[in-house]
Design a protein around this motif. Structure first.
Motif, PDB file in Angstrom:
ATOM      1  N   TRP A  33       0.857  -1.187   0.000  1.00 24.07           N
ATOM      2  CA  TRP A  33       0.000   0.000   0.000  1.00 24.07           C
ATOM      3  C   TRP A  33       0.897   1.243   0.000  1.00 24.07           C
ATOM      4  O   TRP A  33       0.983   1.952   0.995  1.00 24.07           O
ATOM      5  CB  TRP A  33      -0.897  -0.018   1.242  1.00 24.07           C
ATOM      6  CG  TRP A  33      -2.029   0.955   1.178  1.00 24.07           C
ATOM      7  CD1 TRP A  33      -2.609   1.498   0.080  1.00 24.07           C
ATOM      8  CD2 TRP A  33      -2.710   1.522   2.309  1.00 24.07           C
ATOM      9  NE1 TRP A  33      -3.604   2.359   0.424  1.00 24.07           N
ATOM     10  CE2 TRP A  33      -3.698   2.391   1.789  1.00 24.07           C
ATOM     11  CE3 TRP A  33      -2.595   1.378   3.686  1.00 24.07           C
ATOM     12  CZ2 TRP A  33      -4.552   3.115   2.615  1.00 24.07           C
ATOM     13  CZ3 TRP A  33      -3.443   2.090   4.499  1.00 24.07           C
ATOM     14  CH2 TRP A  33      -4.417   2.948   3.968  1.00 24.07           C
ATOM     15  N   PRO A  34       1.591   1.506  -1.107  1.00 20.60           N
ATOM     16  CA  PRO A  34       2.588   2.585  -1.139  1.00 20.60           C
ATOM     17  C   PRO A  34       2.015   3.962  -0.856  1.00 20.60           C
ATOM     18  O   PRO A  34       2.650   4.783  -0.190  1.00 20.60           O
ATOM     19  CB  PRO A  34       3.159   2.498  -2.569  1.00 20.60           C
ATOM     20  CG  PRO A  34       2.122   1.755  -3.347  1.00 20.60           C
ATOM     21  CD  PRO A  34       1.469   0.819  -2.398  1.00 20.60           C
ATOM     22  N   GLU A  35       0.817   4.243  -1.347  1.00 18.90           N
ATOM     23  CA  GLU A  35       0.227   5.567  -1.108  1.00 18.90           C
ATOM     24  C   GLU A  35      -0.225   5.705   0.341  1.00 18.90           C
ATOM     25  O   GLU A  35      -0.034   6.742   0.975  1.00 18.90           O
ATOM     26  CB  GLU A  35      -0.940   5.789  -2.064  1.00 18.90           C
ATOM     27  CG  GLU A  35      -0.522   5.822  -3.537  1.00 18.90           C
ATOM     28  CD  GLU A  35      -1.712   6.023  -4.456  1.00 18.90           C
ATOM     29  OE1 GLU A  35      -2.852   6.067  -3.937  1.00 18.90           O
ATOM     30  OE2 GLU A  35      -1.514   6.124  -5.678  1.00 18.90           O
ATOM     31  N   GLY A  36      -0.822   4.657   0.866  1.00 19.47           N
ATOM     32  CA  GLY A  36      -1.316   4.714   2.239  1.00 19.47           C
ATOM     33  C   GLY A  36      -0.209   4.749   3.274  1.00 19.47           C
ATOM     34  O   GLY A  36      -0.372   5.339   4.342  1.00 19.47           O
ATOM     35  N   TRP A  37       0.944   4.135   2.960  1.00 17.36           N
ATOM     36  CA  TRP A  37       2.054   4.107   3.902  1.00 17.36           C
ATOM     37  C   TRP A  37       2.536   5.513   4.236  1.00 17.36           C
ATOM     38  O   TRP A  37       2.851   5.812   5.379  1.00 17.36           O
ATOM     39  CB  TRP A  37       3.192   3.272   3.333  1.00 17.36           C
ATOM     40  CG  TRP A  37       4.533   3.535   3.959  1.00 17.36           C
ATOM     41  CD1 TRP A  37       5.648   4.025   3.351  1.00 17.36           C
ATOM     42  CD2 TRP A  37       4.900   3.323   5.325  1.00 17.36           C
ATOM     43  NE1 TRP A  37       6.679   4.130   4.237  1.00 17.36           N
ATOM     44  CE2 TRP A  37       6.260   3.713   5.470  1.00 17.36           C
ATOM     45  CE3 TRP A  37       4.225   2.848   6.449  1.00 17.36           C
ATOM     46  CZ2 TRP A  37       6.941   3.629   6.671  1.00 17.36           C
ATOM     47  CZ3 TRP A  37       4.908   2.778   7.658  1.00 17.36           C
ATOM     48  CH2 TRP A  37       6.235   3.153   7.768  1.00 17.36           C
ATOM     49  N   ILE A  38       2.564   6.387   3.256  1.00 23.10           N
ATOM     50  CA  ILE A  38       2.999   7.762   3.484  1.00 23.10           C
ATOM     51  C   ILE A  38       2.061   8.460   4.461  1.00 23.10           C
ATOM     52  O   ILE A  38       2.501   9.176   5.368  1.00 23.10           O
ATOM     53  CB  ILE A  38       3.053   8.546   2.164  1.00 23.10           C
ATOM     54  CG1 ILE A  38       4.053   7.886   1.205  1.00 23.10           C
ATOM     55  CG2 ILE A  38       3.438   9.988   2.408  1.00 23.10           C
ATOM     56  CD1 ILE A  38       5.462   7.863   1.716  1.00 23.10           C
ATOM     57  N   TYR A  39       0.753   8.220   4.295  1.00 26.40           N
ATOM     58  CA  TYR A  39      -0.223   8.845   5.195  1.00 26.40           C
ATOM     59  C   TYR A  39      -0.112   8.272   6.610  1.00 26.40           C
ATOM     60  O   TYR A  39      -0.258   9.004   7.599  1.00 26.40           O
ATOM     61  CB  TYR A  39      -1.635   8.648   4.656  1.00 26.40           C
ATOM     62  CG  TYR A  39      -1.906   9.397   3.377  1.00 26.40           C
ATOM     63  CD1 TYR A  39      -2.007  10.795   3.380  1.00 26.40           C
ATOM     64  CD2 TYR A  39      -2.043   8.730   2.168  1.00 26.40           C
ATOM     65  CE1 TYR A  39      -2.242  11.495   2.207  1.00 26.40           C
ATOM     66  CE2 TYR A  39      -2.282   9.422   0.991  1.00 26.40           C
ATOM     67  CZ  TYR A  39      -2.381  10.807   1.010  1.00 26.40           C
ATOM     68  OH  TYR A  39      -2.611  11.499  -0.156  1.00 26.40           O
ATOM     69  N   ILE A  40       0.127   6.965   6.698  1.00 26.86           N
ATOM     70  CA  ILE A  40       0.293   6.348   8.015  1.00 26.86           C
ATOM     71  C   ILE A  40       1.506   6.920   8.731  1.00 26.86           C
ATOM     72  O   ILE A  40       1.467   7.254   9.920  1.00 26.86           O
ATOM     73  CB  ILE A  40       0.428   4.820   7.877  1.00 26.86           C
ATOM     74  CG1 ILE A  40      -0.892   4.221   7.390  1.00 26.86           C
ATOM     75  CG2 ILE A  40       0.837   4.193   9.206  1.00 26.86           C
ATOM     76  CD1 ILE A  40      -0.818   2.736   7.107  1.00 26.86           C
ATOM     77  N   LEU A  41       2.604   7.065   7.986  1.00 26.52           N
ATOM     78  CA  LEU A  41       3.814   7.627   8.565  1.00 26.52           C
ATOM     79  C   LEU A  41       3.591   9.067   9.025  1.00 26.52           C
ATOM     80  O   LEU A  41       4.012   9.463  10.116  1.00 26.52           O
ATOM     81  CB  LEU A  41       4.951   7.577   7.540  1.00 26.52           C
ATOM     82  CG  LEU A  41       6.341   8.003   8.026  1.00 26.52           C
ATOM     83  CD1 LEU A  41       6.802   7.108   9.166  1.00 26.52           C
ATOM     84  CD2 LEU A  41       7.335   7.961   6.878  1.00 26.52           C
ATOM     85  N   GLY A  42       2.890   9.850   8.199  1.00 27.28           N
ATOM     86  CA  GLY A  42       2.577  11.225   8.576  1.00 27.28           C
ATOM     87  C   GLY A  42       1.694  11.296   9.808  1.00 27.28           C
ATOM     88  O   GLY A  42       1.895  12.134  10.693  1.00 27.28           O
ATOM     89  N   LEU A  43       0.694  10.407   9.878  1.00 33.15           N
ATOM     90  CA  LEU A  43      -0.197  10.374  11.037  1.00 33.15           C
ATOM     91  C   LEU A  43       0.560  10.009  12.313  1.00 33.15           C
ATOM     92  O   LEU A  43       0.318  10.595  13.381  1.00 33.15           O
ATOM     93  CB  LEU A  43      -1.327   9.366  10.797  1.00 33.15           C
ATOM     94  CG  LEU A  43      -2.369   9.220  11.913  1.00 33.15           C
ATOM     95  CD1 LEU A  43      -3.088  10.542  12.161  1.00 33.15           C
ATOM     96  CD2 LEU A  43      -3.361   8.120  11.573  1.00 33.15           C
ATOM     97  N   LEU A  44       1.487   9.071  12.197  1.00 38.45           N
ATOM     98  CA  LEU A  44       2.288   8.688  13.349  1.00 38.45           C
ATOM     99  C   LEU A  44       3.099   9.871  13.869  1.00 38.45           C
ATOM    100  O   LEU A  44       3.187  10.096  15.081  1.00 38.45           O
ATOM    101  CB  LEU A  44       3.221   7.537  12.984  1.00 38.45           C
ATOM    102  CG  LEU A  44       2.616   6.138  12.921  1.00 38.45           C
ATOM    103  CD1 LEU A  44       3.642   5.138  12.405  1.00 38.45           C
ATOM    104  CD2 LEU A  44       2.103   5.710  14.285  1.00 38.45           C
ATOM    105  N   PHE A  45       3.661  10.644  12.969  1.00 41.15           N
ATOM    106  CA  PHE A  45       4.445  11.805  13.372  1.00 41.15           C
ATOM    107  C   PHE A  45       3.584  12.838  14.082  1.00 41.15           C
ATOM    108  O   PHE A  45       3.995  13.431  15.078  1.00 41.15           O
ATOM    109  CB  PHE A  45       5.119  12.445  12.160  1.00 41.15           C
ATOM    110  CG  PHE A  45       6.382  11.770  11.764  1.00 41.15           C
ATOM    111  CD1 PHE A  45       7.347  11.464  12.701  1.00 41.15           C
ATOM    112  CD2 PHE A  45       6.618  11.417  10.448  1.00 41.15           C
ATOM    113  CE1 PHE A  45       8.524  10.830  12.344  1.00 41.15           C
ATOM    114  CE2 PHE A  45       7.774  10.787  10.081  1.00 41.15           C
ATOM    115  CZ  PHE A  45       8.732  10.488  11.025  1.00 41.15           C
ATOM    116  N   ILE A  46       2.372  13.054  13.564  1.00 45.12           N
ATOM    117  CA  ILE A  46       1.485  14.038  14.181  1.00 45.12           C
ATOM    118  C   ILE A  46       1.110  13.603  15.600  1.00 45.12           C
ATOM    119  O   ILE A  46       1.169  14.395  16.547  1.00 45.12           O
ATOM    120  CB  ILE A  46       0.223  14.229  13.319  1.00 45.12           C
ATOM    121  CG1 ILE A  46       0.598  14.878  11.981  1.00 45.12           C
ATOM    122  CG2 ILE A  46      -0.798  15.091  14.054  1.00 45.12           C
ATOM    123  CD1 ILE A  46      -0.559  14.964  11.008  1.00 45.12           C
ATOM    124  N   VAL A  47       0.764  12.320  15.736  1.00 44.72           N
ATOM    125  CA  VAL A  47       0.359  11.806  17.048  1.00 44.72           C
ATOM    126  C   VAL A  47       1.519  11.864  18.033  1.00 44.72           C
ATOM    127  O   VAL A  47       1.366  12.303  19.183  1.00 44.72           O
ATOM    128  CB  VAL A  47      -0.173  10.365  16.904  1.00 44.72           C
ATOM    129  CG1 VAL A  47      -0.409   9.756  18.284  1.00 44.72           C
ATOM    130  CG2 VAL A  47      -1.462  10.349  16.100  1.00 44.72           C
TER     131      VAL A  47
END
Length: 363
Positions: free
Chosen positions: A313-327
């Protein structure tokens, strides 16, 4: 309270021992060779993260160019393995494809030697980091300026490697290795041996950091991070303290890069550029840069996400990584490792209240 403070470093040592048992004894017996190779790759990244934890977490230096030192170790190892695969006095295949009459570049020839390769993996980052660190720290370059300069070097090196196709393979990189210091890489027993070496080096790096954290140097490094001017007023040179931590982090990054190559079987500019350096920082920030285990576990988590989630899930991985940073930034600025200290503080506070209550009832 004082006794607990003195015992805390030894708790970390016990944790390292448990971590070593899990990786060296348990994992090889319960995981397939595919996951052993992946775990070895994550361990190579974790070696880099241990150095970043020392330089950034303890020293306050946002080292966003560790891809440079990762590249020094990785390409030193890759050149040796390429020459070993080609055979004595032979020219690597990729060079012949571009020029049938091509000769091995002069700077490649020393890497035919096993000992020279090992020394290069250790000494090259010492020289480069020593010269770079001395130039920056003596001029009191720090903060965002230091981070930008180190990241710019990673970008420049990746561009240089991409443009030198005949010498380094360019964007294609170096691959198709058949031997590792005389051992056949296709043999599962040898793959397990390389995994064990990588994990062993990770444990050694963690022990080195553990010792540095509790030493006089570790206290001085913390003081330099929090009050550099006051340290200078007391007669110490903060530039020298930073330089030592920076060089140690560079050597660890080079070792991680060197072990990454036989585990993965390829090295390209994508693994040494700005994006790779940012991923190293991301793992350390996620796990907790100020702790000993945080950078290691964070790097492994990011590595697993990149190799597993990013491929499916290459597109979703970027969003997951970004969400982790925000949290993490909003709720856990010290990383996931801070959860352990919070839980421990809560347990101690609760136990203290109960003991006081029991004393009052007994009285």
């Amino acid at each position: 309270m004082k006794k607990l403070t003195k015992l805390n470093p030894w708790y970390s040592l016990i944790g390292i021992a448990v971590f070593a048992v899990l990786l060296l004894a348990v994992s090889p017996n319960v995981l397939s060779m595919h996951w052993i190779s992946n775990l070895g790759k994550y361990s190579a990244w974790a070696i880099v993260a241990v150095g970043i934890g020392l330089a950034w977490g303890r020293g306050g230096m946002l080292v966003m160019g560790q891809g440079v030192f990762f590249a020094l170790g990785a390409y030193s190892m890759a050149m040796h393995l390429t020459l070993e695969t080609a055979g004595p006095d032979a020219t690597p295949t990729f060079m012949i494809l571009y020029d049938p009459l091509a000769a091995v570049p002069a700077f490649w020839e020393p890497f035919r030697s096993d000992w020279f390769t090992v020394l290069a993996i250790v000494l090259l980052p010492v020289i480069v980091a020593g010269v770079l660190g001395y130039a920056l720290f003596k001029r009191r370059v720090k903060g965002a300026y230091f981070a930008i300069l180190t990241q710019a070097l990673a970008v420049a090196l990746a561009v240089l490697v991409s443009s030198t196709i005949r010498e380094t393979g360019g964007d294609t990189g170096l691959s198709d290795f058949k031997y590792f210091f005389g051992y056949v890489l296709d043999d599962d027993a040898n793959k397990l041996m390389i995994y064990m070496i990588t994990v062993g080096l990770l444990i050694v790096c963690m022990l080195v950091s553990w010792q540095l954290y509790r030493s006089r140097f570790g206290e001085l490094l913390l003081a330099t991070r929090d009050a550099e001017d006051r340290v200078r007023f007391l007669g110490y040179d903060p530039a020298n303290t930073k330089l030592v931590a920076f060089v140690i982090a560079a050597v660890m990054a080079s070792i991680g890069g060197a072990m990454f190559v036989p585990l993965v079987g390829i090295i390209t500019p994508q693994e040494i550029g700005a994006s790779a350096s940012i991923l190293f920082i991301a793992g350390v920030a996620l796990g907790g840069r100020a702790s000993l285990f945080g950078p290691v576990l964070g790097a492994m988590a990011i590595g697993w996400g990149q190799s597993s989630l990013a491929s499916s899930w290459p597109e979703g991985w970027i969003y997951i990584l970004g969400l982790l940073f925000i949290v993490v930034t909003l709720f856990l600025p010290n990383g996931l490792a801070s959860l352990v200290s919070r839980m421990w503080t809560t347990v101690r506070t609760t136990a203290g209240r109960r003991s006081k209550a029991d004393r009052r009832l007994a009285a």
